[in-house]
Design a protein around this motif. Sequence first.
Motif, PDB file in Angstrom:
ATOM      1  N   PHE A   1      32.891  42.123  42.707  1.00  0.00           N
ATOM      2  CA  PHE A   1      34.043  41.232  42.740  1.00  0.00           C
ATOM      3  C   PHE A   1      35.330  41.985  43.066  1.00  0.00           C
ATOM      4  O   PHE A   1      35.558  43.079  42.564  1.00  0.00           O
ATOM      5  CB  PHE A   1      34.245  40.555  41.380  1.00  0.00           C
ATOM      6  N   ASP A   2      36.174  41.355  43.879  1.00  0.00           N
ATOM      7  CA  ASP A   2      37.581  41.722  44.014  1.00  0.00           C
ATOM      8  C   ASP A   2      38.388  40.494  43.619  1.00  0.00           C
ATOM      9  O   ASP A   2      37.999  39.361  43.939  1.00  0.00           O
ATOM     10  CB  ASP A   2      37.937  42.115  45.447  1.00  0.00           C
ATOM     11  N   ALA A   3      39.495  40.693  42.920  1.00  0.00           N
ATOM     12  CA  ALA A   3      40.342  39.569  42.512  1.00  0.00           C
ATOM     13  C   ALA A   3      41.783  39.885  42.833  1.00  0.00           C
ATOM     14  O   ALA A   3      42.270  40.978  42.526  1.00  0.00           O
ATOM     15  CB  ALA A   3      40.178  39.285  41.018  1.00  0.00           C
ATOM     16  N   ILE A   4      42.478  38.927  43.449  1.00  0.00           N
ATOM     17  CA  ILE A   4      43.884  39.114  43.801  1.00  0.00           C
ATOM     18  C   ILE A   4      44.695  37.916  43.329  1.00  0.00           C
ATOM     19  O   ILE A   4      44.189  36.791  43.248  1.00  0.00           O
ATOM     20  CB  ILE A   4      44.090  39.298  45.323  1.00  0.00           C
ATOM     21  N   ALA A   5      45.958  38.172  42.998  1.00  0.00           N
ATOM     22  CA  ALA A   5      46.932  37.107  42.740  1.00  0.00           C
ATOM     23  C   ALA A   5      47.746  36.939  44.014  1.00  0.00           C
ATOM     24  O   ALA A   5      48.501  37.827  44.402  1.00  0.00           O
ATOM     25  CB  ALA A   5      47.821  37.464  41.560  1.00  0.00           C
ATOM     26  N   ALA A   6      47.577  35.806  44.679  1.00  0.00           N
ATOM     27  CA  ALA A   6      48.087  35.624  46.039  1.00  0.00           C
ATOM     28  C   ALA A   6      49.459  34.982  46.107  1.00  0.00           C
ATOM     29  O   ALA A   6      50.074  34.946  47.169  1.00  0.00           O
ATOM     30  CB  ALA A   6      47.097  34.778  46.847  1.00  0.00           C
TER      31      ALA A   6
ATOM     32  N   VAL B   1      37.865  36.743  44.840  1.00  0.00           N
ATOM     33  CA  VAL B   1      38.431  35.659  44.031  1.00  0.00           C
ATOM     34  C   VAL B   1      39.943  35.674  44.217  1.00  0.00           C
ATOM     35  O   VAL B   1      40.591  36.707  44.014  1.00  0.00           O
ATOM     36  CB  VAL B   1      38.083  35.828  42.547  1.00  0.00           C
ATOM     37  N   VAL B   2      40.499  34.534  44.599  1.00  0.00           N
ATOM     38  CA  VAL B   2      41.926  34.425  44.885  1.00  0.00           C
ATOM     39  C   VAL B   2      42.563  33.458  43.893  1.00  0.00           C
ATOM     40  O   VAL B   2      42.195  32.281  43.842  1.00  0.00           O
ATOM     41  CB  VAL B   2      42.181  33.940  46.319  1.00  0.00           C
ATOM     42  N   THR B   3      43.489  33.958  43.092  1.00  0.00           N
ATOM     43  CA  THR B   3      44.249  33.110  42.172  1.00  0.00           C
ATOM     44  C   THR B   3      45.692  33.030  42.642  1.00  0.00           C
ATOM     45  O   THR B   3      46.101  33.746  43.558  1.00  0.00           O
ATOM     46  CB  THR B   3      44.207  33.659  40.735  1.00  0.00           C
TER      47      THR B   3
END
Length: 246
Positions: A55-60, A28-30
């Motif tokens: 899930f992996d989530a990053i703030a890009a 998930v890319v925010t």
Amino acid sequence: MTFEDSHPLAGSPSAAGSREPAKPRILVVTAVEAERDAVLRGIAGAPGGSPAAAFDAIAAGVGPASAAASTALALARAAATYDLVVSAGIGGGFVGQAEIGSLVLSDRIVSADLGAETPEAPGFLSVDELGFGSARVDANHAWNERLLAALLRAGLGAIHAPVITVSSATGTAATAALRAELVPGAASEGMEGFGVATAAAQLGIPVTELRAISNAVGPRDRAAWRIGEALQALEAAFRAIAVHIK
């Protein structure tokens, strides 16, 4: 930032000696940390803290360039082992298409300002029309069906429509009208989706975009923004996905 369950991605042997199917792995890319944290809060709300996917989530970062670079780096570090990439966050909703607090799941991710201005109506040509490539990436239909089903199981709905990506957020009624004309049926506007989608598409990884609506696309009116409400909707959406994705 990563949210991982306690089981190996490949599954573990069952009592009968067979192996459980692997959970899907989703990146998930925010754009910013507040969006990423809302996503992670939603995922953490799965019963027992054990979501139905890894899930992996990053703030890009803000904008398509930062989003593309950060997504490509994350995919390279993971050796492109993801089953799905989701561009997620809050965004603007086109009046009459998506109201504040609603969710929009993209069927197409379109870079609405990648092209050239022209003196002739409507005043813009996309790179598709110029013959320089494409400003569109189709969201993965099969994954969209799974995500929509998960949202419905949780009593949530989502508008299934094009989401546009822009480098400059819409701030006037004239620009809103032009972008709605250029991308018929567009329901939402963000600033990262096309960058995320381009990185995923280069590696053949399914991609989609999910937006929670914080404001109307059109004249810039910060007093009318409902960022908190949109972040709550984003959190609820990922709680539903973490619990119900099949």
